[in-house]
Write a protein that holds these residues in place. Structure first.
Motif, PDB file in Angstrom:
ATOM      1  N   ALA A  67       0.832  -1.210   0.000  1.00 52.29           N
ATOM      2  CA  ALA A  67       0.000   0.000   0.000  1.00 52.29           C
ATOM      3  C   ALA A  67       0.867   1.262   0.000  1.00 52.29           C
ATOM      4  CB  ALA A  67      -0.918  -0.004   1.223  1.00 52.29           C
ATOM      5  N   ILE A  68       1.972   1.225   0.746  1.00 50.97           N
ATOM      6  CA  ILE A  68       2.879   2.376   0.790  1.00 50.97           C
ATOM      7  C   ILE A  68       3.515   2.622  -0.576  1.00 50.97           C
ATOM      8  CG2 ILE A  68       5.083   3.202   1.732  1.00 50.97           C
ATOM      9  CD1 ILE A  68       4.296   1.884   4.399  1.00 50.97           C
ATOM     10  N   LEU A  69       3.910   1.542  -1.259  1.00 53.20           N
ATOM     11  CA  LEU A  69       4.524   1.683  -2.585  1.00 53.20           C
ATOM     12  C   LEU A  69       3.556   2.265  -3.612  1.00 53.20           C
ATOM     13  CD1 LEU A  69       6.564  -1.658  -2.776  1.00 53.20           C
ATOM     14  CD2 LEU A  69       7.464   0.657  -2.441  1.00 53.20           C
ATOM     15  N   ARG A  70       2.259   2.045  -3.380  1.00 54.48           N
ATOM     16  CA  ARG A  70       1.262   2.581  -4.310  1.00 54.48           C
ATOM     17  C   ARG A  70       0.923   4.041  -4.031  1.00 54.48           C
ATOM     18  NH1 ARG A  70      -1.250  -2.599  -3.593  1.00 54.48           N
ATOM     19  NH2 ARG A  70      -2.700  -1.655  -2.083  1.00 54.48           N
ATOM     20  N   MET A  71       1.386   4.552  -2.888  1.00 57.88           N
ATOM     21  CA  MET A  71       1.092   5.946  -2.541  1.00 57.88           C
ATOM     22  C   MET A  71       1.889   6.905  -3.430  1.00 57.88           C
ATOM     23  SD  MET A  71       1.022   5.848   1.641  1.00 57.88           S
ATOM     24  CE  MET A  71      -0.172   4.878   2.533  1.00 57.88           C
ATOM     25  N   HIS A  72       1.219   7.943  -3.909  1.00 61.63           N
ATOM     26  CA  HIS A  72       1.881   8.932  -4.762  1.00 61.63           C
ATOM     27  C   HIS A  72       2.489  10.062  -3.942  1.00 61.63           C
ATOM     28  CE1 HIS A  72       0.255   6.920  -8.267  1.00 61.63           C
ATOM     29  NE2 HIS A  72      -0.968   7.000  -7.754  1.00 61.63           N
ATOM     30  N   SER A  73       1.953  10.278  -2.751  1.00 67.81           N
ATOM     31  CA  SER A  73       2.430  11.378  -1.907  1.00 67.81           C
ATOM     32  C   SER A  73       3.610  10.933  -1.039  1.00 67.81           C
ATOM     33  CB  SER A  73       1.286  11.876  -1.011  1.00 67.81           C
ATOM     34  OG  SER A  73       1.764  12.686   0.025  1.00 67.81           O
ATOM     35  N   ALA A  74       4.693  11.696  -1.106  1.00 73.97           N
ATOM     36  CA  ALA A  74       5.862  11.412  -0.264  1.00 73.97           C
ATOM     37  C   ALA A  74       5.514  11.608   1.211  1.00 73.97           C
ATOM     38  CB  ALA A  74       7.024  12.319  -0.650  1.00 73.97           C
ATOM     39  N   GLU A  75       4.660  12.595   1.487  1.00 73.89           N
ATOM     40  CA  GLU A  75       4.238  12.856   2.864  1.00 73.89           C
ATOM     41  C   GLU A  75       3.412  11.689   3.406  1.00 73.89           C
ATOM     42  OE1 GLU A  75       4.068  14.755   6.427  1.00 73.89           O
ATOM     43  OE2 GLU A  75       5.236  15.352   4.660  1.00 73.89           O
ATOM     44  N   GLY A  76       2.560  11.116   2.528  1.00 74.65           N
ATOM     45  CA  GLY A  76       1.752   9.968   2.931  1.00 74.65           C
ATOM     46  C   GLY A  76       2.608   8.758   3.241  1.00 74.65           C
ATOM     47  N   ARG A  77       3.640   8.537   2.423  1.00 68.02           N
ATOM     48  CA  ARG A  77       4.557   7.420   2.668  1.00 68.02           C
ATOM     49  C   ARG A  77       5.295   7.604   3.989  1.00 68.02           C
ATOM     50  NH1 ARG A  77       7.664   6.078  -3.040  1.00 68.02           N
ATOM     51  NH2 ARG A  77       5.807   5.501  -4.253  1.00 68.02           N
ATOM     52  N   LYS A  78       5.763   8.838   4.221  1.00 67.50           N
ATOM     53  CA  LYS A  78       6.500   9.129   5.447  1.00 67.50           C
ATOM     54  C   LYS A  78       5.623   8.898   6.676  1.00 67.50           C
ATOM     55  CE  LYS A  78       9.148  12.787   7.730  1.00 67.50           C
ATOM     56  NZ  LYS A  78       9.590  14.213   7.653  1.00 67.50           N
ATOM     57  N   LYS A  79       4.366   9.335   6.600  1.00 69.97           N
ATOM     58  CA  LYS A  79       3.442   9.167   7.729  1.00 69.97           C
ATOM     59  C   LYS A  79       3.159   7.692   7.986  1.00 69.97           C
ATOM     60  CE  LYS A  79      -1.079  10.597   9.460  1.00 69.97           C
ATOM     61  NZ  LYS A  79      -2.332  11.340   9.144  1.00 69.97           N
ATOM     62  N   ALA A  80       2.977   6.923   6.907  1.00 67.51           N
ATOM     63  CA  ALA A  80       2.699   5.492   7.056  1.00 67.51           C
ATOM     64  C   ALA A  80       3.892   4.770   7.666  1.00 67.51           C
ATOM     65  CB  ALA A  80       2.356   4.883   5.700  1.00 67.51           C
ATOM     66  N   PHE A  81       5.098   5.103   7.200  1.00 66.35           N
ATOM     67  CA  PHE A  81       6.302   4.479   7.755  1.00 66.35           C
ATOM     68  C   PHE A  81       6.471   4.835   9.229  1.00 66.35           C
ATOM     69  CE2 PHE A  81       8.198   3.732   3.438  1.00 66.35           C
ATOM     70  CZ  PHE A  81       8.467   2.390   3.630  1.00 66.35           C
ATOM     71  N   SER A  82       6.247   6.095   9.586  1.00 66.44           N
ATOM     72  CA  SER A  82       6.418   6.511  10.987  1.00 66.44           C
ATOM     73  C   SER A  82       5.382   5.851  11.884  1.00 66.44           C
ATOM     74  CB  SER A  82       6.317   8.035  11.107  1.00 66.44           C
ATOM     75  OG  SER A  82       5.015   8.485  10.765  1.00 66.44           O
ATOM     76  N   THR A  83       4.185   5.600  11.334  1.00 66.88           N
ATOM     77  CA  THR A  83       3.124   4.939  12.101  1.00 66.88           C
ATOM     78  C   THR A  83       3.501   3.496  12.437  1.00 66.88           C
ATOM     79  OG1 THR A  83       1.446   6.287  11.006  1.00 66.88           O
ATOM     80  CG2 THR A  83       0.685   4.277  12.070  1.00 66.88           C
ATOM     81  N   CYS A  84       4.185   2.828  11.497  1.00 71.02           N
ATOM     82  CA  CYS A  84       4.465   1.401  11.646  1.00 71.02           C
ATOM     83  C   CYS A  84       5.857   1.092  12.203  1.00 71.02           C
ATOM     84  CB  CYS A  84       4.322   0.703  10.299  1.00 71.02           C
ATOM     85  SG  CYS A  84       2.686   0.847   9.566  1.00 71.02           S
ATOM     86  N   SER A  85       6.800   2.029  12.097  1.00 76.46           N
ATOM     87  CA  SER A  85       8.197   1.725  12.425  1.00 76.46           C
ATOM     88  C   SER A  85       8.398   1.344  13.889  1.00 76.46           C
ATOM     89  CB  SER A  85       9.088   2.918  12.067  1.00 76.46           C
ATOM     90  OG  SER A  85       8.700   4.073  12.788  1.00 76.46           O
ATOM     91  N   SER A  86       7.704   2.028  14.804  1.00 77.18           N
ATOM     92  CA  SER A  86       7.877   1.730  16.227  1.00 77.18           C
ATOM     93  C   SER A  86       7.376   0.330  16.551  1.00 77.18           C
ATOM     94  CB  SER A  86       7.166   2.779  17.092  1.00 77.18           C
ATOM     95  OG  SER A  86       5.813   2.896  16.708  1.00 77.18           O
ATOM     96  N   HIS A  87       6.213  -0.037  15.990  1.00 80.36           N
ATOM     97  CA  HIS A  87       5.670  -1.374  16.228  1.00 80.36           C
ATOM     98  C   HIS A  87       6.576  -2.436  15.626  1.00 80.36           C
ATOM     99  CE1 HIS A  87       3.113  -4.871  15.047  1.00 80.36           C
ATOM    100  NE2 HIS A  87       2.769  -4.772  16.315  1.00 80.36           N
ATOM    101  N   LEU A  88       7.089  -2.201  14.436  1.00 80.85           N
ATOM    102  CA  LEU A  88       7.961  -3.165  13.773  1.00 80.85           C
ATOM    103  C   LEU A  88       9.247  -3.375  14.570  1.00 80.85           C
ATOM    104  CD1 LEU A  88       7.932  -4.931  11.259  1.00 80.85           C
ATOM    105  CD2 LEU A  88       9.061  -3.071  10.014  1.00 80.85           C
ATOM    106  N   THR A  89       9.782  -2.304  15.134  1.00 83.10           N
ATOM    107  CA  THR A  89      10.977  -2.399  15.985  1.00 83.10           C
ATOM    108  C   THR A  89      10.710  -3.273  17.203  1.00 83.10           C
ATOM    109  OG1 THR A  89      11.650  -0.173  15.294  1.00 83.10           O
ATOM    110  CG2 THR A  89      12.719  -1.080  17.250  1.00 83.10           C
TER     111      THR A  89
END
Length: 315
Positions: free
Chosen positions: A225-247
């Motif tokens: 879903a992140i790769l399909r996002m056109h907005s760089a801001e949207g990708r950044k927000k999605a990554f920041s939302t998931c990165s803590s849980h993934l860690t």
């Protein structure tokens, strides 16, 4: 618990602890006291922050508050006894105390395992189907998922504890560990432990692989879903939302797999102790730090709470 009286002549166990070196006892006590205080402050602070800030009253933070509570409890099942042993040198634990320690540790560690999976599903719903998120992960759905985690955790712990303490312990009561974990207690038994080892492996494998299946599949959909996002801001927000849980997932599951999904012949007591210190004492301290430092909403809520406190004390 009638099985306690019928299955053993041992009335207490002696934990070998982390070290017998007198010069290390006090430094280790200070270190573990410091870590435990951070664990309590961080996790209970996270729960309190989520309860008090209405902006955090969402399923994601409801799950996070439960994770913090569980981390606090399962660390408390182990760490205070370790600290007492380091301070006083008394490393004896009663038979009933050993049963209780194993039960609560295994129960809340299992709950932790599945909460991480539920949180991955929550992130999948938020990132992949944001328009349907509010109707998919409702407060009642998240409450039911959390309740299922607790029910399974306590049921599994009852199985492990019941199977373990039905064995006979007639040879030695010296536990080559710093708490009453399953493998070192099984090593003391003079009964046949084959069934116990099979049950331990099957339940641990089910926990890890079922939970990891949910986590991995959720993150595969998230990354697509992140790769399909056109907005760089949207990708950044999605990554920041998931990165803590993934860690948190990588840290927790890495040590659990190392500890419980290997044959008993491969277990080294010293290596197991180091891994156990990490996931029983260190990981519960790291989780609130991971989620607070890498999550803007939690950081902002913390700043708002500090401002309110300053205003309260200045009036």
């Amino acid at each position: 618990m009638s099985f306690m009286k019928n299955s053993t002549e041992v009335n207490e166990f002696r934990l070998l602890g982390l070290t017998d070196a007198p010069e290390l006892q006090v430094p280790l006590f200070i270190i573990f006291t410091f870590i435990y205080l951070i664990t309590l402050t961080g996790n209970l602070g996270m729960v309190t922050l989520i309860l008090l800030d209405s902006r955090l009253h969402t399923p994601m933070y409801f799950l996070l508050s439960n994770l913090s509570l569980v981390d606090c409890v399962y660390s408390s099942a182990v760490t205070p006894k370790v600290m007492a042993g380091l301070l006083t040198g008394d490393k004896v634990i009663s038979y009933g105390g050993c049963v209780a320690q194993m039960f609560f540790f295994v129960a809340f560690a299992s709950v932790d395992c599945f909460l991480l999976a539920v949180m991955a599903y929550d992130r999948h719903a938020a990132v992949c189907k944001p328009l349907h998120y509010a109707s998919t992960v409702t407060p009642s759905v998240s409450a039911q998922m959390v309740m299922a985690c607790y029910v399974w955790g306590f049921a599994e712990s009852a199985i492990h504890t019941g199977f373990t303490f039905r064995l006979s312990f007639c040879c030695s009561n010296v536990v080559h560990h710093f708490f009453c974990d399953i493998p070192p207690i099984l090593a003391l038994s003079c009964s046949d432990i084959y069934v116990n080892e099979v049950v331990l492996f099957i339940l641990a494998a089910f926990n890890v692989f079922f939970a990891l299946m949910v986590i991995v599949s959720s993150y595969l959909f998230i990354f697509m879903a992140i790769l399909r996002m056109h907005s760089a801001e949207g990708r950044k927000k999605a990554f920041s939302t998931c990165s803590s849980h993934l860690t948190a997932v990588i840290i927790f599951y890495g040590t659990v797999i190392f500890m419980y999904l290997q044959p008993s012949s491969s277990h080294s007591m010293d290596t197991d102790q180091m891994a156990s210190v990490f996931y029983t004492i260190i990981v519960p301290m790291l989780n609130p730090l991971i989620y607070s430092l890498r999550n803007k909403e939690v950081s902002n809520a913390f700043r708002r709470a500090i401002k309110k406190m300053k205003l309260l004390f200045s009036t």
